[in-house]
Design a protein around this motif. Sequence first.
Motif, PDB file in Angstrom:
ATOM      1  N   MET A 185       0.955  -1.277  -0.158  1.00  0.00           N
ATOM      2  CA  MET A 185      -0.073  -0.033  -0.031  1.00  0.00           C
ATOM      3  C   MET A 185       0.922   1.286  -0.053  1.00  0.00           C
ATOM      4  O   MET A 185       1.881   1.431   0.862  1.00  0.00           O
ATOM      5  N   LEU A 186       0.691   2.112  -0.856  1.00  0.00           N
ATOM      6  CA  LEU A 186       1.495   3.198  -1.261  1.00  0.00           C
ATOM      7  C   LEU A 186       0.672   4.636  -1.208  1.00  0.00           C
ATOM      8  O   LEU A 186      -0.256   4.511  -2.047  1.00  0.00           O
ATOM      9  N   TRP A 227       4.966  14.425   1.095  1.00  0.00           N
ATOM     10  CA  TRP A 227       4.993  13.400   2.111  1.00  0.00           C
ATOM     11  C   TRP A 227       4.661  11.872   1.119  1.00  0.00           C
ATOM     12  O   TRP A 227       4.294  11.958   0.141  1.00  0.00           O
ATOM     13  N   ASN A 228       5.120  10.792   1.835  1.00  0.00           N
ATOM     14  CA  ASN A 228       4.600   9.767   1.296  1.00  0.00           C
ATOM     15  C   ASN A 228       4.623   8.630   2.502  1.00  0.00           C
ATOM     16  O   ASN A 228       5.226   8.989   3.386  1.00  0.00           O
ATOM     17  N   ALA A 229       3.934   7.423   2.442  1.00  0.00           N
ATOM     18  CA  ALA A 229       3.785   6.518   3.424  1.00  0.00           C
ATOM     19  C   ALA A 229       3.580   5.097   2.686  1.00  0.00           C
ATOM     20  O   ALA A 229       3.000   5.336   1.367  1.00  0.00           O
ATOM     21  N   SER A 230       4.137   4.065   3.331  1.00  0.00           N
ATOM     22  CA  SER A 230       3.954   2.786   2.624  1.00  0.00           C
ATOM     23  C   SER A 230       3.948   1.634   3.617  1.00  0.00           C
ATOM     24  O   SER A 230       4.257   1.949   4.826  1.00  0.00           O
ATOM     25  N   TYR A 231       3.237   0.764   3.242  1.00  0.00           N
ATOM     26  CA  TYR A 231       3.137  -0.454   4.048  1.00  0.00           C
ATOM     27  C   TYR A 231       3.337  -1.851   3.148  1.00  0.00           C
ATOM     28  O   TYR A 231       2.760  -1.766   2.141  1.00  0.00           O
ATOM     29  N   ASP A 232       4.311  -2.620   3.533  1.00  0.00           N
ATOM     30  CA  ASP A 232       4.562  -3.895   2.516  1.00  0.00           C
ATOM     31  C   ASP A 232       4.792  -5.192   3.304  1.00  0.00           C
ATOM     32  O   ASP A 232       5.278  -5.031   4.374  1.00  0.00           O
ATOM     33  N   ARG A 233       3.937  -5.981   3.003  1.00  0.00           N
ATOM     34  CA  ARG A 233       3.902  -7.439   3.630  1.00  0.00           C
ATOM     35  C   ARG A 233       4.383  -8.371   2.612  1.00  0.00           C
ATOM     36  O   ARG A 233       3.572  -8.486   1.577  1.00  0.00           O
ATOM     37  N   SER A 259       6.699   2.471   6.493  1.00  0.00           N
ATOM     38  CA  SER A 259       7.599   3.788   6.545  1.00  0.00           C
ATOM     39  C   SER A 259       6.843   5.103   6.302  1.00  0.00           C
ATOM     40  O   SER A 259       5.729   4.991   5.539  1.00  0.00           O
ATOM     41  N   VAL A 260       7.357   6.006   6.533  1.00  0.00           N
ATOM     42  CA  VAL A 260       6.795   7.443   6.195  1.00  0.00           C
ATOM     43  C   VAL A 260       8.072   8.251   5.547  1.00  0.00           C
ATOM     44  O   VAL A 260       9.155   8.186   5.942  1.00  0.00           O
ATOM     45  N   GLY A 261       7.987   9.093   4.609  1.00  0.00           N
ATOM     46  CA  GLY A 261       9.011   9.991   4.162  1.00  0.00           C
ATOM     47  C   GLY A 261       8.370  11.284   3.872  1.00  0.00           C
ATOM     48  O   GLY A 261       7.387  11.746   3.818  1.00  0.00           O
ATOM     49  N   LEU A 262       9.537  12.246   3.887  1.00  0.00           N
ATOM     50  CA  LEU A 262       9.112  13.630   3.465  1.00  0.00           C
ATOM     51  C   LEU A 262      10.212  14.320   2.654  1.00  0.00           C
ATOM     52  O   LEU A 262      11.364  13.637   2.523  1.00  0.00           O
ATOM     53  N   THR A 321       9.759   1.246  10.524  1.00  0.00           N
ATOM     54  CA  THR A 321       9.751  -0.224  11.063  1.00  0.00           C
ATOM     55  C   THR A 321       9.931  -1.387  10.118  1.00  0.00           C
ATOM     56  O   THR A 321       9.292  -1.173   9.249  1.00  0.00           O
ATOM     57  N   GLU A 322      10.699  -2.494  10.400  1.00  0.00           N
ATOM     58  CA  GLU A 322      10.869  -3.442   9.541  1.00  0.00           C
ATOM     59  C   GLU A 322      10.976  -4.733  10.265  1.00  0.00           C
ATOM     60  O   GLU A 322      11.596  -4.896  11.399  1.00  0.00           O
ATOM     61  N   LYS A 323      10.564  -5.741   9.737  1.00  0.00           N
ATOM     62  CA  LYS A 323      10.904  -7.249  10.143  1.00  0.00           C
ATOM     63  C   LYS A 323      11.205  -7.982   8.982  1.00  0.00           C
ATOM     64  O   LYS A 323      10.247  -8.389   8.116  1.00  0.00           O
ATOM     65  N   GLU A 324      12.237  -8.797   8.883  1.00  0.00           N
ATOM     66  CA  GLU A 324      12.544  -9.447   7.718  1.00  0.00           C
ATOM     67  C   GLU A 324      12.092 -10.992   7.874  1.00  0.00           C
ATOM     68  O   GLU A 324      11.368 -11.269   6.855  1.00  0.00           O
TER      69      GLU A 324
END
Length: 509
Positions: free
Chosen positions: A189-190, A202-208, A225-228, A244-247
Amino acid sequence: MAITISRRAPRSVPLLLSLLLPAPAGAVDWLVVPSLRLRESYTDNAVLAPQAQARSDFITEIAPALALIGSGPRLQVHLDYSWRKFHYLHRPDTDTHQLQASTEAELVKDWLHVEARAGVSRQNVSPFGPQIIDGLPGSGNESTVRTTMLSPYLRHRFRALGTAELRYTRSTVASGGDLLAMHSDEVQMLLSGEPHGNGWSWNASYDRRNTQNSKLAPERMERSSVGLRYPFSSKWAATASAGTEKEGYASSTGKAPQGRFWSVGGVWTPSPRTSVAFSTGRRFFGQTYSLDAHFLQRHTNWSLNYSENITTMPAQYLRLGNADAANLLDQLWRGIFPNAMQRRLRIDAFLRYANGLGPELGAINYFSNRYFLQKQLSLTAARATAKSTVIVAVNAVDRTAQTASGIDSGLLPGVEFGSEDRTRQVGSNVGWSWQASSRTSVNVNAGYASVRSLSAPRRDNNVTVTAGLSRTLQPKMTASIDLRRTQHSSTRGGGYRENGVSATLNMQF
């Protein structure tokens, strides 16, 4: 001959594709180029053995191929396929398939899209020992790798708010003998906001991603993550990100592969032809740095990149081969070959010669089920004029294993256990093509690759030099003769030399 097909074209292969994607395919121009390659070769070391055991051989190759390119406002298709049959004088016959295919389509305008890729290629099983040489029989250090990727996604721009994207990706990697067998399902999700005020965004993302590997337990990766981005002027902007991340893999380094991360950096764009993006930050494995620089002139194009990331060999196989070099040539050749589809065919042919007879333009990938921390520096430069094209690629790659070596014990029985715990590669490739006359061209390629184990005392070096002369006999028929010199050395022995000569007839229909 090349076949260009518009929306009024008769029924054919492009029409069959348009039935699969009826909405975007209606206004697509198609270029279909069937071809046949006949090649007779001689090698003085067909099995890539030490000089005392070298055996010569004559090789006859028959290779029908199909190139297909579709270009439209809502559909892009590229396919490059060949079937190659080899007849040897002193060995059993073999055959191989090679495929690079990709498509991007907009099925519902401004909403529903789909991207897909597929590939079939020969790949090295180990970075050590004999490496793949185009046209020679297998050395025992190779296998066929098949990759697929299908990614439907929703993307829409909400006026005055930003753009949202929801993407699902299904990827598979498989090899002969089930040495590698992996598939993954990923949801992303971006969100990216419209510029505000003086241009900040700005931007934000979620990846699974869930991964199933035939040799490992199921794994799950999550990252948010979030970015500016804040512009100081028309040329400078600052960037920052955190998350945050979890491999999800079982680490053998003593550090849990998870935690918070952050980065800060900047972007410099002094002109539309020059851009430099750089950053520094921290992740669970330590300090990180990145660089992405591009510089375009009238006849020269440069790309310099540095990255640090956690990766796997299946993930490397899923990447588009030589994409950086193809992009550089595409920008340079736009003035020389204005037709985009014909330009793509020429790029494919040029890179096939530059990469098929020497070390890879990128890092040497090999079979492994392990996770690696990969640090890669790459420089790609191209210079093109109406009569001459030169492309130079330099790579340095450091890979440190993050998971135990036992899971690869069945893959590499001839390599010392643990020799791939940490490897360092340095490689370079230079390809040159000169149009001596309207019908004659000269092609020269030189490649060097060094692979060193930092966990075991071993270093292998590979050098390949080729030179060829090509002559257009008829508008759709080309003959060429090529000379090749290959040399391999290793601190563990098994060095070899190979010399070859080939005569080739290429025909398009």
